[in-house]
Design a protein around this motif. Structure first.
Motif, PDB file in Angstrom:
ATOM      1  N   ASN D  29      -4.222-109.172 -68.611  1.00  0.00           N
ATOM      2  CA  ASN D  29      -4.222-109.223 -67.152  1.00  0.00           C
ATOM      3  C   ASN D  29      -3.040-109.989 -66.583  1.00  0.00           C
ATOM      4  N   VAL D  30      -2.079-110.301 -67.430  1.00  0.00           N
ATOM      5  CA  VAL D  30      -0.992-111.181 -66.982  1.00  0.00           C
ATOM      6  C   VAL D  30       0.360-110.553 -67.284  1.00  0.00           C
ATOM      7  N   GLU D  31       1.265-110.724 -66.349  1.00  0.00           N
ATOM      8  CA  GLU D  31       2.662-110.421 -66.605  1.00  0.00           C
ATOM      9  C   GLU D  31       3.464-111.710 -66.412  1.00  0.00           C
ATOM     10  N   VAL D  32       4.120-112.153 -67.440  1.00  0.00           N
ATOM     11  CA  VAL D  32       4.989-113.336 -67.292  1.00  0.00           C
ATOM     12  C   VAL D  32       6.289-112.860 -66.672  1.00  0.00           C
ATOM     13  N   ILE D  33       6.590-113.358 -65.492  1.00  0.00           N
ATOM     14  CA  ILE D  33       7.776-112.830 -64.793  1.00  0.00           C
ATOM     15  C   ILE D  33       8.988-113.739 -64.908  1.00  0.00           C
ATOM     16  N   ARG D  34       8.786-114.979 -65.340  1.00  0.00           N
ATOM     17  CA  ARG D  34       9.930-115.895 -65.317  1.00  0.00           C
ATOM     18  C   ARG D  34       9.606-117.140 -66.137  1.00  0.00           C
ATOM     19  N   ILE D  35      10.636-117.649 -66.806  1.00  0.00           N
ATOM     20  CA  ILE D  35      10.489-118.897 -67.570  1.00  0.00           C
ATOM     21  C   ILE D  35      11.681-119.787 -67.258  1.00  0.00           C
ATOM     22  N   THR D  36      11.418-120.995 -66.871  1.00  0.00           N
ATOM     23  CA  THR D  36      12.536-121.904 -66.613  1.00  0.00           C
ATOM     24  C   THR D  36      12.504-123.047 -67.616  1.00  0.00           C
ATOM     25  N   SER D  37      13.651-123.708 -67.707  1.00  0.00           N
ATOM     26  CA  SER D  37      13.744-124.856 -68.609  1.00  0.00           C
ATOM     27  C   SER D  37      14.977-125.653 -68.231  1.00  0.00           C
ATOM     28  N   VAL D  38      15.177-126.755 -68.901  1.00  0.00           N
ATOM     29  CA  VAL D  38      16.396-127.541 -68.667  1.00  0.00           C
ATOM     30  C   VAL D  38      17.378-127.394 -69.825  1.00  0.00           C
ATOM     31  N   ASP D  39      16.951-126.746 -70.889  1.00  0.00           N
ATOM     32  CA  ASP D  39      17.891-126.492 -71.977  1.00  0.00           C
ATOM     33  C   ASP D  39      17.695-125.060 -72.488  1.00  0.00           C
ATOM     34  N   ASN D  40      18.557-124.657 -73.377  1.00  0.00           N
ATOM     35  CA  ASN D  40      18.524-123.298 -73.923  1.00  0.00           C
ATOM     36  C   ASN D  40      18.648-122.224 -72.845  1.00  0.00           C
ATOM     37  N   ILE D  41      19.306-122.601 -71.757  1.00  0.00           N
ATOM     38  CA  ILE D  41      19.450-121.663 -70.631  1.00  0.00           C
ATOM     39  C   ILE D  41      20.167-120.397 -71.087  1.00  0.00           C
ATOM     40  N   GLY D  42      19.598-119.278 -70.724  1.00  0.00           N
ATOM     41  CA  GLY D  42      20.218-117.998 -71.048  1.00  0.00           C
ATOM     42  C   GLY D  42      19.754-117.413 -72.374  1.00  0.00           C
ATOM     43  N   LYS D  43      19.132-118.223 -73.181  1.00  0.00           N
ATOM     44  CA  LYS D  43      18.648-117.694 -74.461  1.00  0.00           C
ATOM     45  C   LYS D  43      17.335-116.944 -74.265  1.00  0.00           C
TER      46      LYS D  43
END
Lengths: 354, 354, 354, 354
Positions: D29-43
């Motif tokens: 029932n879930v769609e993950v639409i976005r993940i943020t972080s302070v490191d590993n950006i773009g990976k």
């Protein structure tokens, strides 16, 4: 649940049986109707495999094979070799499909069986006549689709064969392979023994059966079927490592001196690009166990070495979970293929991190 | 304590330094007079290496190399490569003997150093002129006896070289060796990093620097010095394993097809029969880590494979503790030889069981 | 070696026996003349305890107790309880001194023995008459000095008793102690069993015999002898942890509300300041296993909690190696005391780091 | 996927975030639409959490909180405390539901927060006004059902509170609880540090923050809400154990002397009989980690001790996986409750065996 496939598990108290249950109990198209064993009779499965507590009311039953398979659409066999062959002969006529996790029906050559398993095969005609299809979807998907009897591959055999199979498929595999593969302790089974005694195992690395492991003929058969030259040989050293799950295999292979990185990248991609459980590792990383442990996924990769004379060295790496893709997971994958289900059913979930 | 050898340790906060201290503090002929480091300045050694609490009043000092070696009969260097070479140049004229645990003075070939260590050597003349003797007593005992400067071997280099050295000494080592060696996490040093982060390391097996590890030229140099053919090459895959200490090495070697078990038994016995720290394993067992972990002992053994054409395969196994015989222990063994002490002093004790 | 103490070890194939040998074979005042066992008869000790390979020519012999002790100045017993008592009765008249590692002669109260060991003691008079001195030097050094028969303490008993003993000696120990102590797998002995099966043990934490462990009466007896009130009680939960060696004990104790940090610091220092193997930990750190593993040392420390009513909580921590100070090491320590040797002989060396 | 709940994960590179993804990526029932972080950006997520390779095309993004939650039906926060509170204040008005894994909104008492977390809370009004519901379904299921903001419980807090909660619900919990809980190394997070450095951690047991851990006020608040007396206090000693996952908690509690086994059996059954994730252990066994590791299940059990005066001792045991029921799993359980989904969705699968 009338339309579900009725499954029986014979030999349910080992780790292979436990992993079969962990998956089958959550398979949307399967109803496990019976589990037999030679010990823990009368206990609930969750009293033996603690992870399953509360998830099933099934108990371990002691039944003759013919009684065990009554009403079974499919029977999973998770027993030692030799015992398995005897059970198979008792149930072959029952009409049940069979997925066998043992080594008894993987080989086509009775002499190889006798040499590596140390006993003559009790039903050698079932080796030579191809009663069982070797259940490695990456090699035999179409044959599995049509099969009723599947011999599921061994843990080392799967790891090593998948690690170098692109070279076989690309016609670049011949001569001698040198392989070292380290395995976790669950590969030794659920019965305590000195080699899995925690005080020693936790601090140890050692080999066993070097150059004599029974998966050697299985790997050679697989790779020849995939396209390797008939002169292929394998020197394989298994190593016991201090972790519960996982195999890490390193295989040294000679390829023609002209072989390039691009060529091999293409071979790996061509071989595995559409495979649902194979991850091609590159970009400076190599396969490792922690990414696949607990799951049906496989990591494969390689590094290209220097040219010597007319050959160039490729070192192939491959990792998987010995109980999942190296055992029960692959068995269910083949079962899914055989039944026409989505191959990934109950197998798509990733392992733990960390 | 006037007659004791006065020892200084430069770089005392790593695991190599810790192991040096564990041994030297109990060496009957040695007084450790000073320990320097770049961190933990002012702390007692037992506050950093908890096993040494209460066993020494020495503290870590921050000193220029020339000050550090004041009054030293011998100086043990337990620092990273490159830094070590610079320190050595500052103390060579001081008169102190030196035992260096780093990789800076093991090789004779500056080009190999530059290629495998990734930097040009700051004092290449000290490689080519043999200022340092390579501190492997099984190879160089007489030279060490006369030396003032010892370059102590690397952990993988010791394991792998000792594993196949009898073949080199017997004139049977040529062509390509294929080696996989798995190591414990202490080999990565005392500073936390992602590859030694417990949640991942405890469940993992992986390779690093396959075919590119800096011990490759060191091993080849050692084996050629021991009698191997000049065409010797080595393809070496290091593997990280989930235990704190120990290395298990598997090396595949081709020997002439006529080679027999008796011949090799004799070679191993001839090479190692009088060696105080080498245990030849046979009688169906192969070397394992748990028997040598924590000690200066080495287990070596082999298995003889089938003949193919004009060659026969030998698989050599060897195990040791990376911090002891693969590091500080061997350094003290060479020190003992150099000083004319009993070679086994502070090193004879067995490891733990289990 | 005429002047050396002649030692016999009865029960040499377990981990306790292995640790006794690791130490005694290097004891300058001891000659081990004989080792008996019920298995591995005829094998060299180094073929069973791999760390000892090449270090002794002794083999395991199968002998009646009276034959076993022929010529022995001292006999170390490393056998299960109950069997031990029977052996003791056969050798008591032989003239040999005895150091017993089992639980058979630690208690003074036959009823407590029967309750916690599950069998009546076969020679209860030897409990009540004090034939054996309890071999904890920190409690009984003078009595050990005069003894001929020493009952060496249990692993949990040593850890827990030493952790709170300063409070007993200071007259501050009464009422209920609540203790949780986690132990390594070597404490379960050398025989494989399901609780030490690596695949499970490596990923598990569990309790066994909570509130019922046989060391409970031993600890109470020790602490009362050290000065605790007669109303002292102990609720003890043992926990199995996934490491080979070491015990970490946490004990909650109520002390008078007026108790201060300085007072307790003084008590700990007074109790242990001159003890050669006890390390008082403070300054923000608490005891941990890694500093003492493999050695005879003990780390002790405490933290002072808040006042509630007329009591204040102290939490005492203690760590040691279950096979060394919790077993064979302490046995040899008592032996050294009994014989008038330096108490630290063969025991002073630190453990490994890491 | 239009009808799926759109989920955002803020703070995706830690182990909590990894476990959230392992579950949410397979939530029907879930769609993950976005993940943020302070490191590993773009990976890609599978390049950081290797188990997820190939299972998602999402990459780690660096976004302001207000941008991060654009379009989010629900936002999972997997960040350190204090940072979390600041992010929450930026997104509270956005309309997104929030499930927070940090400790920032669990407590109702700002003073307790300041004392145990070492900083004043940046938005104390959101503690006292109950903006967030404490996300422990076994305590607060109805409140969670109506909530928009859930503060998911801590790992130790869940283990310990669930272990003794039946006593609280039964009106039998008062006075002092004494608890020791040992935890796996994943609880220390994904960043390497000296306490999780494999060479040390693998051989160690140690405590940290004894009597001062920040989960103490959280546990007391939970248990008082469940019915414990106001005089309840908790002395809690956390222990670091050498395994990647799992917590084992032992809690000593005093109950009235008249308390019987039957009474407690009934209490446990009444409290947990219908709970989908709680397994009551009995029949001679006690909870252990290996049965729940990798899953959202909890094992609880107890043993009844002797009567002393007017009290009787109960020792409560509880185990769970610190990252699942002690972290991400429970967060998703609360999310399921909040959204009206079957509470077990993506959580019903058992852990590994072994």
């Amino acid at each position: 649940m009338a339309n579900k496939v009725k499954a029986v598990l014979i030999g349910g108290t080992g780790y292979g049986g436990a992993e079969i249950l962990r998956r089958l109990l959550f398979h949307p198209n399967v109803e496990v109707i019976r589990i037999t064993s030679v010990d823990n009779i009368g206990k609930k499965v969750g009293d033996v495999h603690l992870n399953l507590a509360g998830l099933s009311d099934l108990t371990f039953q002691q039944l003759a094979p013919s009684e065990a398979v009554a009403g079974a659409d499919v029977t999973f066999l998770a027993m030692p070799h030799k015992t398995t062959a005897q059970v198979v002969m008792e149930i072959l006529s029952s009409g049940t499909r069979i997925v066998d996790l043992s080594g008894d029906f993987r080989l086509r050559d009775p002499a190889a069986y006798a040499k590596y398993y140390g006993v003559p095969h009790p039903a050698p005609q079932h080796l030579t006549d191809g009663t069982f299809v070797y259940g490695m979807p990456e090699l035999n998907r179409e044959a599995i689709r049509k099969a009723r009897y599947v011999a599921s591959p061994g843990c080392f055999a799967t790891t090593i064969a998948l690690g170098v199979m692109p070279l076989a498929k690309g016609g670049k595999l011949s001569g001698a392979i040198h392989t070292v593969a380290a395995t976790g302790s669950s590969g030794s089974g659920a019965n305590p023994q000195i080699t899995t005694h925690h005080p020693l195992r936790a601090s140890n690395l050692r080999t066993y059966k070097p150059l004599e492991h029974q998966h050697i003929p299985e790997i050679l058969q697989t790779l020849r079927n995939a396209g390797a030259a008939q002169d292929l040989s394998l020197e394989f050293v298994p190593v016991s490592a201090p972790l519960p799950r996982g195999i890490f295999a390193t295989s040294f292979v000679d390829v023609p001196a002209s072989t390039t990185q691009e060529e091999l990248d293409a071979l790996w991609k061509q071989t595995y690009g559409k495979e649902p459980f194979i991850r091609i590792i590159g970009g400076g990383r190599q396969p490792e166990v922690v990414g696949v442990s607990g799951s049906n996924y496989v990591e494969v990769g390689f590094t290209l070495g220097p040219v010597t004379g007319d050959t160039r060295r490729v070192v192939c790496f491959s990792t998987l979970d010995n109980l999942v893709k190296g055992g029960a997971g692959q068995a269910i994958q083949s079962f899914n293929v055989m039944m026409g289900f989505d191959e990934r059913t109950t197998l798509a979930e990733p392992g733990l991190w960390p």
